[in-house]
Design an enzyme around this catalytic site. Sequence first.
Site, PDB file in Angstrom:
ATOM      1  N   ASP A  12      75.855  19.051  71.844  1.00 40.22           N
ATOM      2  CA  ASP A  12      75.517  17.781  72.507  1.00 40.22           C
ATOM      3  C   ASP A  12      74.022  17.743  72.833  1.00 40.22           C
ATOM      4  O   ASP A  12      73.610  17.644  73.980  1.00 40.22           O
ATOM      5  CB  ASP A  12      76.338  17.589  73.792  1.00 40.22           C
ATOM      6  CG  ASP A  12      76.035  18.636  74.866  1.00 40.22           C
ATOM      7  OD1 ASP A  12      76.236  18.319  76.069  1.00 40.22           O
ATOM      8  OD2 ASP A  12      75.599  19.754  74.509  1.00 40.22           O
ATOM      9  N   ASP A  17      70.596  22.907  73.235  1.00 38.66           N
ATOM     10  CA  ASP A  17      71.314  22.763  71.962  1.00 38.66           C
ATOM     11  C   ASP A  17      70.338  22.767  70.793  1.00 38.66           C
ATOM     12  O   ASP A  17      70.602  23.331  69.736  1.00 38.66           O
ATOM     13  CB  ASP A  17      72.102  21.454  71.923  1.00 38.66           C
ATOM     14  CG  ASP A  17      73.080  21.297  73.059  1.00 38.66           C
ATOM     15  OD1 ASP A  17      72.650  20.970  74.184  1.00 38.66           O
ATOM     16  OD2 ASP A  17      74.275  21.538  72.828  1.00 38.66           O
ATOM     17  N   ASN A  39      75.587  15.836  77.213  1.00 37.50           N
ATOM     18  CA  ASN A  39      74.344  15.655  77.986  1.00 37.50           C
ATOM     19  C   ASN A  39      73.934  14.188  78.050  1.00 37.50           C
ATOM     20  O   ASN A  39      73.418  13.715  79.063  1.00 37.50           O
ATOM     21  CB  ASN A  39      73.214  16.463  77.346  1.00 37.50           C
ATOM     22  CG  ASN A  39      73.361  17.950  77.595  1.00 37.50           C
ATOM     23  OD1 ASN A  39      73.671  18.361  78.693  1.00 37.50           O
ATOM     24  ND2 ASN A  39      73.180  18.757  76.549  1.00 37.50           N
ATOM     25  N   THR A 123      78.596  24.358  71.952  1.00 34.60           N
ATOM     26  CA  THR A 123      77.586  24.368  73.019  1.00 34.60           C
ATOM     27  C   THR A 123      77.584  23.063  73.814  1.00 34.60           C
ATOM     28  O   THR A 123      76.610  22.744  74.502  1.00 34.60           O
ATOM     29  CB  THR A 123      76.171  24.620  72.441  1.00 34.60           C
ATOM     30  OG1 THR A 123      75.820  23.524  71.583  1.00 34.60           O
ATOM     31  CG2 THR A 123      76.128  25.918  71.656  1.00 34.60           C
ATOM     32  N   PHE A 164      78.912  22.487  83.520  1.00 36.09           N
ATOM     33  CA  PHE A 164      78.898  21.132  82.963  1.00 36.09           C
ATOM     34  C   PHE A 164      79.831  20.970  81.761  1.00 36.09           C
ATOM     35  O   PHE A 164      80.649  20.045  81.716  1.00 36.09           O
ATOM     36  CB  PHE A 164      77.460  20.769  82.553  1.00 36.09           C
ATOM     37  CG  PHE A 164      77.328  19.416  81.931  1.00 36.09           C
ATOM     38  CD1 PHE A 164      77.267  19.284  80.546  1.00 36.09           C
ATOM     39  CD2 PHE A 164      77.274  18.265  82.709  1.00 36.09           C
ATOM     40  CE1 PHE A 164      77.139  18.035  79.959  1.00 36.09           C
ATOM     41  CE2 PHE A 164      77.147  17.008  82.126  1.00 36.09           C
ATOM     42  CZ  PHE A 164      77.092  16.894  80.751  1.00 36.09           C
ATOM     43  N   ASN A 165      79.696  21.833  80.726  1.00 32.52           N
ATOM     44  CA  ASN A 165      80.480  21.630  79.508  1.00 32.52           C
ATOM     45  C   ASN A 165      81.981  21.633  79.785  1.00 32.52           C
ATOM     46  O   ASN A 165      82.726  20.840  79.211  1.00 32.52           O
ATOM     47  CB  ASN A 165      80.153  22.708  78.463  1.00 32.52           C
ATOM     48  CG  ASN A 165      78.797  22.493  77.829  1.00 32.52           C
ATOM     49  OD1 ASN A 165      78.266  21.389  77.836  1.00 32.52           O
ATOM     50  ND2 ASN A 165      78.206  23.566  77.323  1.00 32.52           N
ATOM     51  N   HIS A 239      70.861  28.379  77.827  1.00 38.00           N
ATOM     52  CA  HIS A 239      72.313  28.506  77.753  1.00 38.00           C
ATOM     53  C   HIS A 239      72.801  28.595  76.294  1.00 38.00           C
ATOM     54  O   HIS A 239      73.437  29.565  75.902  1.00 38.00           O
ATOM     55  CB  HIS A 239      72.971  27.270  78.379  1.00 38.00           C
ATOM     56  CG  HIS A 239      72.582  26.956  79.784  1.00 38.00           C
ATOM     57  ND1 HIS A 239      72.941  27.724  80.867  1.00 38.00           N
ATOM     58  CD2 HIS A 239      71.877  25.918  80.290  1.00 38.00           C
ATOM     59  CE1 HIS A 239      72.480  27.173  81.984  1.00 38.00           C
ATOM     60  NE2 HIS A 239      71.826  26.079  81.659  1.00 38.00           N
ATOM     61  N   ASP A 240      72.550  27.554  75.527  1.00 37.10           N
ATOM     62  CA  ASP A 240      73.226  27.393  74.237  1.00 37.10           C
ATOM     63  C   ASP A 240      72.863  28.427  73.176  1.00 37.10           C
ATOM     64  O   ASP A 240      73.754  28.897  72.442  1.00 37.10           O
ATOM     65  CB  ASP A 240      73.006  25.968  73.700  1.00 37.10           C
ATOM     66  CG  ASP A 240      73.659  24.938  74.599  1.00 37.10           C
ATOM     67  OD1 ASP A 240      73.256  23.765  74.556  1.00 37.10           O
ATOM     68  OD2 ASP A 240      74.590  25.313  75.356  1.00 37.10           O
TER      69      ASP A 240
HETATM   70  O1  RIB Z   1      75.834  23.880  81.695  1.00 37.78           O
HETATM   71  C1  RIB Z   1      74.933  24.026  80.629  1.00 37.78           C
HETATM   72  C2  RIB Z   1      75.464  23.371  79.386  1.00 37.78           C
HETATM   73  O2  RIB Z   1      75.617  21.974  79.605  1.00 37.78           O
HETATM   74  C3  RIB Z   1      74.509  23.476  78.181  1.00 37.78           C
HETATM   75  O3  RIB Z   1      75.264  23.472  77.011  1.00 37.78           O
HETATM   76  C4  RIB Z   1      73.711  22.211  78.277  1.00 37.78           C
HETATM   77  O4  RIB Z   1      73.185  21.810  77.000  1.00 37.78           O
HETATM   78  C5  RIB Z   1      74.752  21.247  78.733  1.00 37.78           C
HETATM   79  O5  RIB Z   1      75.478  20.810  77.586  1.00 37.78           O
HETATM   80 CA    CA Z   2      74.784  21.800  75.272  1.00 40.23          CA
END
Ligand code: RIB
Ligand code: CA
Length: 311
Positions: A12, A17, A39, A123, A164-165, A239-240
Site C-alpha cells: 500500500d 512500501d 496508507n 506490507t 496499522f496494517n 517497517h516494510d
Molecule cells: O504500521 C506500519 C505499516 O503501516 C507499514 O506497512 C506502513 O507502510 C503502513 O502500511
Molecule cells: Ca505498507
Amino acid sequence: MSHRPTVVLDCDPGHDDALAIAVAARHTELLGITTVAGNVPLELTTRNARAVVAVLGLDVPVHRGSERPLVAEPRTAEFIHGASGLDGPALPTELPALASEDAVGFLIDAVRARPGEVWIVATGPLTNVAKALQAAPDLAEAVAGISIMGGGVPFGNVTAAAEFNVLVDPEAADVVFRSGARLVMAGLNVTHQWRVGRPEIERLRATGGRVAGFCADLLSFYGDAYARAFSGVPEGPLHDPCAVLALTHPALFESTPHHVVVELTGAHTRGMTLADLRGVRRAAPPNVEVLTRIDAAAANDLLVATLATYG
Ligand code: RIB
Ligand code: CA
C-alpha cells in the site's frame, strides 16, 4: 548468506512500501506487485506502485486489488505519508500501464503456477491475501509462505495494542494468521529497531545516485512526519523492507516461533496480534515465526548498496 526467493509483493505505497519494492526488485525474483487500500485509498496506492516501478525502471506488473477491508470501515494514514501517499519527491507522470484489476486472481495464479516456490510478501493491510486464501483453499499449502509486515509483540502504533496494517483489516489478518500457511511476522517490535534519520538520509544523498536521492526525499518527508506524529525525532522506522529482508537476508534477524492470534472484539484491543509468550507446554503450537531482532547497521549498509545499483 542471502537467498533469492520468488515473491509477489502485496503493498500500500506508502514510503516504506516504496523502499520494500526497491529491495525486492533487486534481491528477489519479483513476479508482480499487487496493491491494496491502506496508507491512502486504492487509486493512490496503485498509482504510487506504478510510479515507483517507473522511477526504478522495473519491468514488473502491477495488479490493482481491494479498495476496502473485509468488514471494517476504511482507515488511512495521510498524517504519515501525505495526501499523495508518497509526499516528498516529485513523482513521475508517465506511468506503466496497469497489468490488471484482479490482484487476488494474480496472487492465486502466481502461487498455483509454482507450488511451494512462491512467497507472498505483504506490507499493507491483508485484505487481498485473505481473499486469495478464502477463494483458493489450496493456497495455504501451495504458497511457500507469507512474510508479513504487521502487528507487534506486544505493542501497536495506531493504538496501544494495534498496528496499522492489522487494524485496518483485522478480519483479514485473522484469516491469514489462522490459515495454516507458513508465516513470518515483522512486527513493530522489530521494525522499530531500524529507524532511518538524518545521518542515514545524508549518506544516501552522498552516493549521488538518482534513485538514492529519490529515496532520501521520501525518507526525509517520512522522518519529519514521524517526528510530528510520534517521537519528536525526525527518523522513520523502515517497517516494510523488513518483510522482504527476512526472506532475502535472514542472517540480519533473530526470530522466535510463537502462537499468535488476532483480537477482533476487544474494546481496547481490536487488531492486536496477541502472542502467547508464557512458554508453557499447554500453549497452542506456534503458527508464526516472529522476528525479534534486526542488525539495523547491516540493514542500512545493505539498503545503501542496493539503492546504488539503480544509478
Ligand atoms: O504500521 C506500519 C505499516 O503501516 C507499514 O506497512 C506502513 O507502510 C503502513 O502500511
Ligand atoms: Ca505498507
